[in-house]
Enzyme design. Sequence first.
Site, PDB file in Angstrom:
ATOM      1  N   GLY A 136      12.846 -10.701 -53.576  1.00  0.00           N
ATOM      2  CA  GLY A 136      13.356 -10.186 -52.315  1.00  0.00           C
ATOM      3  C   GLY A 136      12.660 -10.679 -51.072  1.00  0.00           C
ATOM      4  N   GLY A 137      11.941 -11.801 -51.142  1.00  0.00           N
ATOM      5  CA  GLY A 137      11.260 -12.282 -49.945  1.00  0.00           C
ATOM      6  C   GLY A 137      10.250 -11.272 -49.454  1.00  0.00           C
ATOM      7  N   SER A 147       2.134 -15.237 -49.335  1.00  0.00           N
ATOM      8  CA  SER A 147       3.313 -14.776 -50.063  1.00  0.00           C
ATOM      9  C   SER A 147       3.428 -13.267 -49.929  1.00  0.00           C
ATOM     10  CB  SER A 147       3.200 -15.160 -51.542  1.00  0.00           C
ATOM     11  OG  SER A 147       4.205 -14.540 -52.313  1.00  0.00           O
ATOM     12  N   SER A 148       4.631 -12.748 -50.185  1.00  0.00           N
ATOM     13  CA  SER A 148       4.823 -11.299 -50.274  1.00  0.00           C
ATOM     14  C   SER A 148       5.049 -10.842 -51.706  1.00  0.00           C
ATOM     15  CB  SER A 148       6.012 -10.869 -49.410  1.00  0.00           C
ATOM     16  OG  SER A 148       5.730 -11.060 -48.040  1.00  0.00           O
ATOM     17  N   THR A 159      12.614 -15.549 -55.432  1.00  0.00           N
ATOM     18  CA  THR A 159      11.776 -15.060 -56.525  1.00  0.00           C
ATOM     19  C   THR A 159      12.480 -14.329 -57.660  1.00  0.00           C
ATOM     20  OG1 THR A 159      11.094 -12.946 -55.582  1.00  0.00           O
ATOM     21  CG2 THR A 159       9.810 -14.820 -54.982  1.00  0.00           C
ATOM     22  N   ASP A 203       6.639 -20.928 -46.189  1.00  0.00           N
ATOM     23  CA  ASP A 203       5.947 -19.639 -46.094  1.00  0.00           C
ATOM     24  C   ASP A 203       4.723 -19.723 -45.188  1.00  0.00           C
ATOM     25  OD1 ASP A 203       7.708 -18.170 -47.565  1.00  0.00           O
ATOM     26  OD2 ASP A 203       6.516 -18.139 -49.404  1.00  0.00           O
TER      27      ASP A 203
END
Length: 611
Positions: free
Chosen positions: A513-514, A490-491, A418, A465
């Site tokens: 950053g995942g 998603s985060s 991202t 994901d």
Amino acid sequence: MVWRRTLTTLAVASSMGLLACAGLPQRSPDGGPAPLQPEAASGYTPKPGWAYPRFAVAAAHPLAVQAGQQMLQAGGTAIDAAVAVQMVLSLVEPQSSGIGGGAFLLYADGVQVQAYDGRETAPAGVHERWFLRPDGQPLGFHDAAVGGRAVGVPGMVRMLELAHREHGRLPWGALLQPAIALAEQGFAIGPRLHQLLGQDRFLAQDPVARAYFYDPQGLPWPVGHVLRNPELAVVLRAVAQHGAQALHEGAIAQAIVAKVQSHAHNPGTLSLADLAAYQPRKRQALCSNYTAQTRSYWLCGFPPPSAGGIAVGQILGILQHTAAATMPLQNGAPSAQWLHHYHEAARLAWADRALYVADPDFVPAPASHWASLLEPSYLAERARLIGPQPMKTAPAGQPASTSTARYAPMPEQAEYGTSHISIADAEGHTLAMTSSIEDQFGARQMVSTNHQRLGGFLLNNQLTDFSFTPTDINGQPIANRIEPGKRPRSSMAPTLVLDAQSGQVLASAGSPGGALIIHYTAKALHGMLQWGLSPQQAIDLPNFGTLGGPLLLETGRFDTSTLQELQTHGSPFKSTPMTSGLHILHRGQSNGQPVWQGGADPRREGIVLGN
């Protein structure tokens, strides 16, 4: 034209001026391997912080920020600037986001906060066992991610088109011109892209990507090499003229489908019908009340299918009900005691995330509304589980009126990638947008409509994901299992902070950053709102977080006494590189005048520009 010369000059200067150093895998204090990070560390370059009175743009690459600044100077809106920024990022930061991926955008227009969902969707041809081997065991991450299997239907361009139609001022085609010019003229490769190209094991297996990113000997082009992408210029011209339809139908769509379906070892099912049918969603922003230093705010985050807004709100809300709410920094960093409280609050948020959060078009919210997970009484109840010693197991909660969960918790698995953009325009309209192709360089599949032209664009691997296992051992379904047409959890956590009394936007924040996005964003918000730090100071704080297990601490950023106290206390922790990419705008004062204070992460190459 002036902007072409400016962008080309800045391309070389910014790329050559960045500090690079290798981020090697590190062992944790308990001897176990450090968790994988979305993108490797590439150095630490201190940033000064910025302040602009009228408008500001913060993003991951100087060239992209420059493009956004030019749109605002031309009288464009924050949405106009976001389109220009993202299109340039598709070229200069291809490892993180692009037109082959998706995005979440929060936009405040002075009246309301709107949430634009450009998340990818699963093709119609997938099924629940999509990521399982014939023996029923889940595929390894890269076995699933590299190739066509994990490519979701891209949604970012259609989402931006919708947001621009509703809030843009400048012509759509004009917003793509900086990216088109840079794709034609080229940009100088910087240390970060060069290093990531050298570390990646899969990208060069794709012949189109190999011809573009690597020299004839198969080595990544050196720092300073001017990289041109004529194929992307052709694609962007089509999008400039015909809008998102050019990507979702016709020759470009056919090239995407051919790339996905013809992969030799790991094909996917993405079809022309999937691309043509994609539509972005407008959702209700998830806003919760938050009090810091006697001032009341609204924290507005993105709702599901993102888990980011809920988790950030839960962590900060739970901490309000603990002693950590009033604990100061210790020698410029969080203390061991504060880290213990944060770790426990985050583990509780992670348990709810694993059980409840998935695409709301497929999975009902607990107690019929997602805000039930952010209600003060619920967070106070969760906070009472935090004691002086670490919990053995952090349980999921049960909001009022919620029946017994019909789903099983999703096992933790890798989550990556991202890029984040924060923009405020001259009228005070503000946005936070996080975009992604998921893993570093996505599915490592580069699309080109004409192999005589160099370059193209990378496709996402967002389907990884989803939970690889659709059910638990008892056959109970996992909310975030893969299904046709579904958007993966998603985060990503684009966040806007509003004054609770006036409704004025006070801050825009977010990070790549995942899954650790959640912690990077929560750290920065707590730093600004509770500890009174400037955006740059909050970003510069050491990183920390958890994936539901031990406390993760940024390598080399915590003193020995803090680590010893954590060890004595019994708090499990691991030291690891934590490559955030925070970008923040915050309303502040300079010489008695209101300004947008801006901050960019020293761990990456972003900047802030404005007027």
